[in-house]
Design an enzyme around this catalytic site. Structure first.
Site, PDB file in Angstrom:
ATOM      1  N   ILE A 193     -12.324  -6.504  -3.856  1.00  0.00           N
ATOM      2  CA  ILE A 193     -12.921  -7.819  -4.060  1.00  0.00           C
ATOM      3  C   ILE A 193     -12.443  -8.383  -5.386  1.00  0.00           C
ATOM      4  O   ILE A 193     -12.066  -9.532  -5.501  1.00  0.00           O
ATOM      5  CB  ILE A 193     -14.463  -7.729  -4.072  1.00  0.00           C
ATOM      6  N   GLY A 194     -12.482  -7.550  -6.361  1.00  0.00           N
ATOM      7  CA  GLY A 194     -12.079  -8.029  -7.668  1.00  0.00           C
ATOM      8  C   GLY A 194     -12.143  -6.903  -8.664  1.00  0.00           C
ATOM      9  O   GLY A 194     -12.594  -5.797  -8.347  1.00  0.00           O
ATOM     10  N   SER A 234     -13.894  -3.500 -16.729  1.00  0.00           N
ATOM     11  CA  SER A 234     -14.056  -2.059 -16.741  1.00  0.00           C
ATOM     12  C   SER A 234     -14.088  -1.445 -15.358  1.00  0.00           C
ATOM     13  O   SER A 234     -14.114  -0.234 -15.221  1.00  0.00           O
ATOM     14  CB  SER A 234     -15.390  -1.752 -17.428  1.00  0.00           C
ATOM     15  N   GLU A 273     -13.469  -1.752 -10.840  1.00  0.00           N
ATOM     16  CA  GLU A 273     -12.916  -2.447  -9.686  1.00  0.00           C
ATOM     17  C   GLU A 273     -13.982  -2.442  -8.610  1.00  0.00           C
ATOM     18  O   GLU A 273     -14.744  -1.483  -8.477  1.00  0.00           O
ATOM     19  CB  GLU A 273     -11.600  -1.836  -9.215  1.00  0.00           C
ATOM     20  N   ASP A 286     -24.176 -11.091 -20.699  1.00  0.00           N
ATOM     21  CA  ASP A 286     -22.897 -11.571 -20.176  1.00  0.00           C
ATOM     22  C   ASP A 286     -23.147 -12.547 -19.025  1.00  0.00           C
ATOM     23  O   ASP A 286     -22.550 -12.431 -17.952  1.00  0.00           O
ATOM     24  CB  ASP A 286     -22.044 -10.372 -19.722  1.00  0.00           C
TER      25      ASP A 286
END
Ligand SMILES: Nc1ncnc2c1ncn2[C@@H]1O[C@H](COP(=O)(O)OP(=O)(O)OP(=O)(O)O)[C@@H](O)[C@H]1O
Length: 825
Positions: free
Chosen positions: A455-456, A460, A462, A600
């Site tokens: 997916i992305g 840090s 995957e 974040d």
């Protein structure tokens, strides 16, 4: 030929469901080479003629036609031993086999196909880097995967070397030709049986399923049989082959549920592996799903898979087990190999079987074991399969192309691998058996998740889209800990802690399962202790998190929204903003209530799950200490464009000598940046490109953020309340949830008497039958009675009051006259 002729006459009855595409006789002249090849062959024996006749008889007027003829092809297996019995049939100069002994089917009897998509195993020559390697390639352009998602890995299968007895059925797309081959290679002998379909790749309008149905049939019917060597005990070998084919039939006759299922546009590969038994690998393509994701999508391909599997019925495979093939192929199977063949019926390649807990499956290496120790990887399609004494392996594959593909591979596994695995089993005496392919699966706490594509990847980690054995789509986040310092690894692990704490909160992404390979680390995190803060992670372990799957993130939603607005010259819709802004606030409120600061927040960390936004990525989140509203962060991380001034200066001292801390207000600043981006399509400091430019302007208390005018003044107020430089001035979430932008003030109700007055005028206006004069008088009277115009100032003097009353009485008089006229008229 004589030998073949002496073989028992095969049963020529084709399977009931076997249909062959029609051959276009006119087209069959196209390949001169193949024609010559055919003509040079001696006439086939009786049984072959009967086969041909049978094939012709069962050739319906299919949609797929061919314009090519069949030519015998030989695949050279590299490094064949010269002593093999086939050596005499190989031209030493060219390396090609002589045509003697080749028993081709007549041209007429071989239906051809235009179907480019239903190949057994496809490969382009350039993707076929060395002899003996079969590389599966896929049409990426047709990959229907979500644009934001990375393409799924294709599966590469490698032929084993010539040392290994093998039987395989495969098809290659070479220079526009499709070749389906059935080859058996043995150390002592090399005999091949091939189907060579000179296939002009041409996409017809044939329905995909129909193509799939025809695929295997074409393969079966487009057969060139050859016998290359001096084969002494053909009948015996034929029995062996028959046995293998019987196993193949058995396998293919398994219910479709035994095949794992991939997501949109998926292919399903099933492979069975055993030490001495042939490895059987079947790939079926599943058509694109109607729904993008979710459990529904998981079910769809299953159906397709089922349908495809049904193409490979024992009936369809009847030809493969046909004595004719067995005899003429003269496949030499090592008697040692065949002697130890387990019953293929016992090889039930089911996802569920693979999903057995470790204890039940013996010493099965975990995904991380394999990641850490590549030598454990014995089950890769690119490599020889592992210790296959009784191992089973199901290999559902990632989405590959729209093209249907069907891959049947029958091969025995190599004993060398067994040794390899045994030696790599870290001191355990019994060889470790791994029953899944880490290229295709993740294993988390003994449960297998099939990879559907990446997916992305974050800074840090995957993240992969995966499907579980119960056909549910999840996201699997894998964080590699190798080389990380202990503190960082500890921080990553804390995400599990927070997600556990936030279980059941419906605006936070849900953690389904997790595994940390470094158990000591997890133990410390769970106990909020840290013993080894300055050390490094010793093993190259991983963190696996199985998460609820999100369809799209807010960043992509926004990009899409702005793209739409650009083309229509619209401005952002307040209701759209309200709808998602409220969900964002509620999600952040949830964590703030749990005393967690996200640190974040950005649009990419809000995922849409079944229509609702959910917060993800607690990788750098921090718990708020018990008696303070702020937290001390060890390291400064975050995403620049959304970072608060204090986040840039975290742990430094302010003008008063106090340590700057990041807490909830820091998240509020990030929310302000997100809202700004939702309103204007860019972040507040987007024009400052470099880190230092951003740092300078964001940390400057005198810098004024520019706000373009917007139609709703509350929106400006809201942004300003979030983006106040002084963190103490920023609003908290409960306040923001009550901000007039989300909760517009209700206009004050006029006094009852006024309401009645207005109501009377409204009634008069409605019943005057559209009379213009009456309507106008009603409107004027209503204006006079309007509470906004009747301000205390306007009524302060008696004069003004009298003036207003006489105005009203005049209007009332006129209206009464008007109504009387209407009544009389
Ligand atoms: N549950 C999920 N469902 C779907 N996609 C996800 C999910 N979790 C993460 N992703 C995707 O993977 C990307 C990276 O995930 P995540 O943000 O959790 O990793 P990270 O390493 O912490 O990233 P970053 O460095 O951006 O903070 C996300 O932007 C999102 O697109």
């Amino acid at each position: 030929m004589d030998r073949e002729a002496n073989l028992p006459l095969p049963s020529l009855r084709p399977p009931k469901n076997l249909v062959f595409p029609a051959t276009n006789a006119a087209d069959t002249t196209s390949s001169s080479s193949s024609s010559s090849s055919f003509s040079s062959s001696s006439s086939p024996p009786d049984f072959l003629r009967q086969v041909h006749a049978a094939l012709k008889r069962h050739r319906p007027l299919g949609i797929m036609q061919t314009n090519n003829s069949i030519k015998p092809r030989r695949t050279l297996i590299p490094q064949r031993e010269a002593s093999r019995s086939v050596a005499s049939n190989v031209d030493p100069t060219t390396g090609t086999k002589k045509s003697q002994g080749v028993v081709p089917l007549s041209k007429d009897s071989i239906p051809q196909t235009k179907n480019p998509v239903t190949v057994i195993r496809e490969t382009h020559e350039d993707a076929f880097p060395f002899p003996g390697t079969i590389t599966k390639t896929f049409d990426e352009s047709s990959n229907p995967f979500d644009a934001r998602r990375e393409q799924p890995e294709s599966v590469i299968a490698t032929k084993e070397d010539n040392q290994t007895p093998r039987t395989c059925v495969e098809s290659q797309l070479v220079e526009g030709k499709r070749k389906v081959q059935f080859a058996t290679v043995n150390k002592a002998t090399s005999q091949e049986m091939e189907w060579d379909v000179n296939n002009q790749v041409e996409v017809s309008n044939v329905d995909n399923d129909e193509m799939k149905q025809h695929n295997f049939q074409n393969m079966e019917s487009d057969v060139t049989l050859r016998s290359d060597g001096a084969v002494t005990s053909l009948a015996k070998r034929a029995m062996v082959v028959q046995d293998q084919l019987h196993q193949l039939r058995n396998f293919l006759n398994q219910p479709a549920t035994q095949s794992s299922v991939a997501g949109p546009s998926c292919a399903t590969t099933t492979s069975v592996n055993s030490t001495s038994a042939p490895m059987l690998n079947s790939t079926t393509y599943c058509s694109r799903l109607r729904t993008e994701s979710g459990s529904q999508s998981a079910v769809e391909p299953l159906r397709d898979s089922n349908a495809n599997s049904q193409n490979l019925t024992p009936g369809n495979l009847e030809q493969l087990s046909h004595p004719l093939l067995k005899d003429t192929s003269a496949m030499l199977i090592d008697p040692r190999t065949t002697a130890t063949q387990p019953s293929t019926s016992a090889i039930h390649s089911q996802f569920k079987e693979l999903d057995l807990p470790k204890e039940q499956k013996g010493s099965v290496p975990e995904a991380h074991d394999i990641a850490n120790n590549p030598s454990l990887v014995v089950d890769k399609p690119t490599k020889e399969r592992g210790p296959a004494d009784d191992g089973t392996d199901v290999q559902p594959q990632c989405p590959m192309s729209r093209n249907s593909s069907l891959n049947v591979k029958l091969e025995p596994s190599k004993p060398e691998n067994k040794e390899k695995v045994a030696s790599s089993s870290k001191g355990t005496s019994a060889p470790r058996k791994r029953s899944y392919d880490p290229d295709l699966f993740f294993k988390v706490n003994g449960k297998l998740y099939q990879r559907l594509g990446k997916i992305g990847s974050g800074g840090s980690s995957e993240v992969h889209k995966v499907i579980s054995s119960d056909c549910t789509i999840y996201a699997l986040k894998k964080i590699k800990l190798k080389g990380r310092d202990y503190g960082t690894a500890y921080g990553f692990c804390q995400e599990i802690l927070y997600l556990n704490k936030l279980k059941g909160k419906n605006n936070i992404i849900q953690l389904i399962d997790y595994e940390v390979t470094d158990k000591a680390l997890l133990h410390e995190v769970m106990n909020s202790s840290i013993s080894n803060k300055d050390g490094r992670v010793k093993d190259d372990g991983c963190i696996y998190m199985v998460l609820e799957y999100g369809e799209i993130d807010l960043a992509h939603m926004l990009a899409q929204k702005w793209k739409e607005m650009d083309s229509s010259n619209q401005t952002i819709d307040d209701n759209w903003l309200r709808f998602y802004w409220q969900q964002i606030l509620q999600a952040v409120n949830t964590i703030h209530e749990e005393r967690i600061v996200h640190s974040d927040l950005k649009p990419a960390n809000f995922l849409l799950v079944k229509g609702s936004l959910k917060l993800i990525d607690f990788g750098i989140a921090k718990a708020i200490m018990s008696d303070t509203t702020n937290i001390q962060r060890d390291s400064q991380v975050g995403t620049l464009s959304y970072m608060s001034p204090e986040a840039f200066m975290c742990n430094e001292s302010d003008a008063n000598g106090n340590t700057i801390k990041c807490g909830r207000p820091s998240d509020i600043w990030s929310l302000g940046c997100i809202l700004y981006q939702m309103v204007y399509g860019r972040t507040p400091f987007s024009e400052y490109k470099t880190f230092w430019a951003k740092f300078k302007v964001i940390t400057d208390p005198n810098h004024e953020i520019t706000y373009e005018p917007v139609s709703n003044p509350w929106l400006l107020d809201l942004m300003k309340n979030c983006l106040a430089w002084d963190r103490n001035e920023r609003w908290r979430i409960p306040q923001l949830l009550q901000h007039p932008f989300l909760v517009p003030p209700i206009p004050a109700q006029p006094p009852v008497s006024q309401q009645q007055g207005c109501k009377l005028l409204q009634l008069v206006s409605e019943t005057c039958g559209g009379d213009q004069e009456a309507s106008m008088l009603c409107r004027e009277l209503q204006q006079l009675l309007n509470p906004d115009t009747l301000t205390p100032e306007s009524l302060i003097s008696r004069d003004q009051q009298c003036k207003l009353l006489s105005q009203m009485s005049m209007l009332c008089f006129q209206l009464r006259e008007c109504l009387a006229k209407l009544e009389g008229g």
